[in-house]
Every structure is written in structure tokens, then in C-alpha cells.
Design a protein around this motif. Structure first.
Motif, PDB file in Angstrom:
ATOM      1  N   ILE A 180       4.315  -7.188   3.418  1.00  0.00           N
ATOM      2  CA  ILE A 180       2.862  -7.121   3.266  1.00  0.00           C
ATOM      3  C   ILE A 180       2.549  -6.168   2.123  1.00  0.00           C
ATOM      4  O   ILE A 180       3.047  -5.043   2.098  1.00  0.00           O
ATOM      5  N   ILE A 181       1.751  -6.634   1.178  1.00  0.00           N
ATOM      6  CA  ILE A 181       1.314  -5.741   0.103  1.00  0.00           C
ATOM      7  C   ILE A 181      -0.214  -5.690   0.088  1.00  0.00           C
ATOM      8  O   ILE A 181      -0.886  -6.640   0.475  1.00  0.00           O
ATOM      9  N   GLN A 182      -0.705  -4.574  -0.349  1.00  0.00           N
ATOM     10  CA  GLN A 182      -2.145  -4.342  -0.420  1.00  0.00           C
ATOM     11  C   GLN A 182      -2.602  -4.519  -1.857  1.00  0.00           C
ATOM     12  O   GLN A 182      -2.099  -3.852  -2.757  1.00  0.00           O
ATOM     13  N   ASN A 183      -3.555  -5.409  -2.066  1.00  0.00           N
ATOM     14  CA  ASN A 183      -4.153  -5.597  -3.385  1.00  0.00           C
ATOM     15  C   ASN A 183      -5.483  -4.850  -3.397  1.00  0.00           C
ATOM     16  O   ASN A 183      -6.492  -5.343  -2.903  1.00  0.00           O
ATOM     17  N   ASP A 184      -5.471  -3.660  -3.969  1.00  0.00           N
ATOM     18  CA  ASP A 184      -6.694  -2.859  -4.033  1.00  0.00           C
ATOM     19  C   ASP A 184      -7.691  -3.404  -5.049  1.00  0.00           C
ATOM     20  O   ASP A 184      -8.838  -2.981  -5.084  1.00  0.00           O
ATOM     21  N   ASN A 185      -7.254  -4.348  -5.869  1.00  0.00           N
ATOM     22  CA  ASN A 185      -8.138  -4.953  -6.872  1.00  0.00           C
ATOM     23  C   ASN A 185      -8.666  -6.313  -6.417  1.00  0.00           C
ATOM     24  O   ASN A 185      -9.052  -7.137  -7.245  1.00  0.00           O
ATOM     25  N   TRP A 186      -8.680  -6.572  -5.123  1.00  0.00           N
ATOM     26  CA  TRP A 186      -9.060  -7.890  -4.594  1.00  0.00           C
ATOM     27  C   TRP A 186     -10.439  -8.340  -5.050  1.00  0.00           C
ATOM     28  O   TRP A 186     -10.683  -9.534  -5.183  1.00  0.00           O
ATOM     29  N   LYS A 187     -11.339  -7.382  -5.328  1.00  0.00           N
ATOM     30  CA  LYS A 187     -12.700  -7.765  -5.751  1.00  0.00           C
ATOM     31  C   LYS A 187     -12.701  -8.501  -7.080  1.00  0.00           C
ATOM     32  O   LYS A 187     -13.635  -9.236  -7.386  1.00  0.00           O
ATOM     33  N   LEU A 217      -4.003 -16.576   9.780  1.00  0.00           N
ATOM     34  CA  LEU A 217      -2.950 -15.897   9.031  1.00  0.00           C
ATOM     35  C   LEU A 217      -1.626 -15.942   9.781  1.00  0.00           C
ATOM     36  O   LEU A 217      -0.572 -16.165   9.174  1.00  0.00           O
ATOM     37  N   GLN A 218      -1.644 -15.766  11.096  1.00  0.00           N
ATOM     38  CA  GLN A 218      -0.395 -15.869  11.867  1.00  0.00           C
ATOM     39  C   GLN A 218       0.217 -17.259  11.723  1.00  0.00           C
ATOM     40  O   GLN A 218       1.434 -17.393  11.574  1.00  0.00           O
ATOM     41  N   ILE A 245      -6.785  -6.963   9.671  1.00  0.00           N
ATOM     42  CA  ILE A 245      -5.925  -8.146   9.578  1.00  0.00           C
ATOM     43  C   ILE A 245      -4.449  -7.807   9.779  1.00  0.00           C
ATOM     44  O   ILE A 245      -3.715  -8.522  10.454  1.00  0.00           O
ATOM     45  N   ARG A 246      -4.018  -6.695   9.201  1.00  0.00           N
ATOM     46  CA  ARG A 246      -2.607  -6.313   9.173  1.00  0.00           C
ATOM     47  C   ARG A 246      -1.933  -6.285  10.554  1.00  0.00           C
ATOM     48  O   ARG A 246      -0.802  -6.770  10.677  1.00  0.00           O
ATOM     49  N   PRO A 247      -2.567  -5.733  11.614  1.00  0.00           N
ATOM     50  CA  PRO A 247      -1.863  -5.612  12.892  1.00  0.00           C
ATOM     51  C   PRO A 247      -1.291  -6.925  13.440  1.00  0.00           C
ATOM     52  O   PRO A 247      -0.233  -6.933  14.060  1.00  0.00           O
ATOM     53  N   ALA A 248      -1.953  -8.036  13.182  1.00  0.00           N
ATOM     54  CA  ALA A 248      -1.506  -9.322  13.722  1.00  0.00           C
ATOM     55  C   ALA A 248      -0.185  -9.796  13.112  1.00  0.00           C
ATOM     56  O   ALA A 248       0.523 -10.592  13.719  1.00  0.00           O
ATOM     57  N   ILE A 249       0.144  -9.304  11.907  1.00  0.00           N
ATOM     58  CA  ILE A 249       1.361  -9.792  11.235  1.00  0.00           C
ATOM     59  C   ILE A 249       2.348  -8.677  10.908  1.00  0.00           C
ATOM     60  O   ILE A 249       3.394  -8.924  10.316  1.00  0.00           O
ATOM     61  N   GLU A 250       2.020  -7.459  11.314  1.00  0.00           N
ATOM     62  CA  GLU A 250       2.804  -6.290  10.909  1.00  0.00           C
ATOM     63  C   GLU A 250       4.285  -6.390  11.262  1.00  0.00           C
ATOM     64  O   GLU A 250       5.137  -5.979  10.490  1.00  0.00           O
ATOM     65  N   ASN A 251       4.614  -6.931  12.407  1.00  0.00           N
ATOM     66  CA  ASN A 251       6.017  -6.984  12.839  1.00  0.00           C
ATOM     67  C   ASN A 251       6.601  -8.383  12.753  1.00  0.00           C
ATOM     68  O   ASN A 251       7.529  -8.715  13.484  1.00  0.00           O
TER      69      ASN A 251
END
Length: 189
Positions: free
Chosen positions: A67-74, A30-31, A56-62
Motif C-alpha cells: 500500500i502506498i500513499q499518494n499525497d498528490n491525489w488532488k 477495494l477488497q 480505507i486502509r484498515p480493510a486491506i492492511e493485512n
């Protein structure tokens, strides 16, 4: 202006751990995708996370991406495409096109992303071509956003590509066939 949406919401079920965090040449997949997107002429860069986002988020946070969260990813890839396009339209209402990109294709480079943009002409869909098929990364003109927003379930953007075959330009990208879905794929890489 062309934005990039990096689709990284999947659960990596075939791999057994988040493929987004697999390390290749000193960076996570992802980075690498984020760095490549940021180095291109595209903006904004949006990353869609879903499963395992807390890992996953911490590696790209800054990194400077949205970054958006897809809560419907399933539901499948369609939900991430819809979430990404919706966010893109919110942050850049005048956006002219978007590149949809995956994080598990380690050989995507800035040159390819910029070529997709430069190849844009009357044909509003510019695809990468490999293994006798077409696939991501793919550029879509804004006129196709409604088609992308109407995708459902596991449908990916290929459905839109197939709907408008006369509007497609292909850019050869043989290494595009290499993506990481299983432990064996990662070991080969």
C-alpha cells in the motif's frame, strides 16, 4: 513478470463517501479488487491510496499487498499512476509489464486479468473493450513506463493508449462499462 497497480486514491466526490468502502456481495469494492489481483498470476500487487486513506486502509492492511500513499491525489489520476509505477520499479526492477486497474469496476475477475497477460504479444498494450471504447484494466509493457510516468493532472493511461494505436490489442469485457461513481450506480449494482 507482470505487476498490478490498483488505483484507489480518488475522493469519490460524486458519491459523497469513499467508494472503495462500498460493500458488494459481502466485501468492499477495494477488497474485491485486491482479492482478484492476488488470485491472478500477477505480482506484486500495489494499491495506491490518497483521499480518505485512514478510512480505507484498515480493510486491506493485512492482505499481502503493498500500500502506498499518494499525497498528490488532488492532482488527478496521473499522480497515482506515477506513484504506482515508481513503487513498482523500486520493488521489482526487472518487471516486464503492469496492469492498471480501478477498484470501482466490480466485475473484473481473475480470468480477465490473466487473459490480459496471455494476450500480450508484440503488441505491448492490452486493453479491455466495452461500450465501443477501451479502458481499464489495461496491461502495459515496460517500454511504456516512461510514457506513463510523464502523465500529468487528470490525464489517465488512455492518453498512452491513443499515442500508440498500432500497439493495442483489445480483450472484450462488456461488464467493464459498469463502474461505481454515484449513489445511483451503486443502487443499480
Amino acid at each position: 513478470m507482470t505487476g498490478i497497480i490498483i488505483l484507489a486514491a480518488g475522493s469519490s466526490s460524486r458519491l459523497g463517501s469513499p467508494k472503495q468502502n462500498l460493500v458488494y456481495k459481502g466485501k468492499t469494492l477495494l477488497q474485491r479488487a485486491v482479492d482478484t489481483a492476488l488470485a491472478s498470476i500477477c505480482e506484486p500487487v500495489i494499491v495506491v491510496l490518497g483521499a480518505n486513506s485512514e478510512a480505507i486502509r484498515p480493510a486491506i492492511e493485512n492482505s499481502g499487498v503493498t500500500i502506498i500513499q499518494n499525497d498528490n491525489w488532488k492532482e488527478g489520476m496521473a499522480s497515482s499512476i506515477r506513484a504506482g509505477i515508481g513503487q513498482l520499479q523500486n520493488v521489482s526492477p526487472d518487471i516486464k509489464s503492469v496492469i492498471l486497474m480501478l477498484c470501482d469496476q466490480p466485475f473484473i475477475d481473475t480470468y480477465l486479468l490473466n487473459m490480459l497477460i496471455m494476450a500480450k504479444s508484440k503488441h505491448g498494450i492490452i486493453t479491455s473493450a466495452y461500450n465501443e471504447t477501451v479502458g481499464p484494466p489495461v496491461l502495459f509493457d515496460a517500454i511504456y513506463f516512461n510514457d506513463l510516468l510523464s502523465l500529468k493532472g487528470v490525464e489517465g493511461a488512455k492518453l498512452v493508449i491513443q499515442k500508440y494505436p498500432d500497439m493495442v490489442t483489445e480483450i472484450p469485457f462488456p461488464p467493464g462499462s459498469i463502474d461505481i461513481d454515484t449513489v445511483e450506480d451503486y443502487e443499480k449494482l
